[in-house]
Design a protein around this motif. Structure first.
Motif, PDB file in Angstrom:
ATOM      1  N   ARG A   6     136.080  -9.602  29.618  1.00 41.62           N
ATOM      2  CA  ARG A   6     137.176  -9.953  29.557  1.00 41.62           C
ATOM      3  C   ARG A   6     138.270 -10.319  31.001  1.00 41.62           C
ATOM      4  O   ARG A   6     138.340 -11.510  31.186  1.00 41.62           O
ATOM      5  CB  ARG A   6     138.361  -8.867  28.747  1.00 41.62           C
ATOM      6  N   TRP A 123     142.854 -11.084  19.457  1.00 45.64           N
ATOM      7  CA  TRP A 123     142.847 -10.906  20.683  1.00 45.64           C
ATOM      8  C   TRP A 123     143.201 -11.840  20.974  1.00 45.64           C
ATOM      9  O   TRP A 123     143.686 -12.987  20.449  1.00 45.64           O
ATOM     10  CB  TRP A 123     141.060 -11.174  21.186  1.00 45.64           C
ATOM     11  N   GLN A 138     144.230  -7.100  23.815  1.00 50.68           N
ATOM     12  CA  GLN A 138     142.809  -6.688  22.788  1.00 50.68           C
ATOM     13  C   GLN A 138     143.743  -5.957  21.867  1.00 50.68           C
ATOM     14  O   GLN A 138     144.475  -4.694  22.420  1.00 50.68           O
ATOM     15  CB  GLN A 138     142.543  -5.953  24.374  1.00 50.68           C
TER      16      GLN A 138
END
Length: 160
Positions: A6, A123, A138
């Motif tokens: 991420r 997300w 998230q």
């Protein structure tokens, strides 16, 4: 490992204006059958691109929160749900079930080439008014937290 991915995505999109521009200009098919929509249509607003999938209770809850947030902040903030990991019929069913009041789109291979794998759902990618990637969220985020995060973009008179 996923956290590292991420961060890499955020850094790569943040540093790569070509990737951000490509993302803004991608036309994604509507899950309502009303053509295609691109993020560039929402210039001037903060865009919350929230990925969801069928049979995800947290995604369903997040869509309900985004409905309320849209109602409160519609002039300055634009949620957009993007369905992944399911066929169009199942994605449409989830959108109807959640009574989504904002744009709901279907992911395309081109979109997935730009953003990479969705680490988990829900997300959310957050884009600023000029289309710049500001960050990600998230998992499920409660309405109260969303209201605090985006308080600058919601007029007090619009809050219930």
């Amino acid at each position: 490992m996923r956290a590292a991915l991420r961060i890499l995505l955020l850094l790569s999109l943040g540093a790569n204006s070509l990737a951000q521009a490509a993302l803004q200009d991608l036309a994604l098919p509507s899950l309502r059958g009303d053509g295609e929509h691109a993020l560039s249509e929402y210039r001037g607003k903060v865009v919350l691109m929230s990925f969801f999938e069928p049979d995800c209770p947290w995604c369903y809850r997040q869509m309900k929160v985004l409905n309320r947030l849209q109602a409160q902040c519609g002039d300055h903030l634009q949620p957009v749900s993007v369905g992944v990991n399911g066929d169009v019929l199942r994605l449409r069913k989830e959108v109807r079930r959640a009574k989504v009041q904002y744009p709901a789109l279907s992911a395309t291979p081109s979109l997935m080439n730009v953003v990479g794998d969705v680490p988990a759902t829900p997300w959310t990618l957050i884009f600023g008014p000029q289309g710049q990637l500001l960050g990600t969220l998230q998992g499920y985020i409660r309405l109260e937290k969303m209201q605090k995060l985006f308080a600058d973009y919601c007029s007090p008179s619009a809050r219930p």
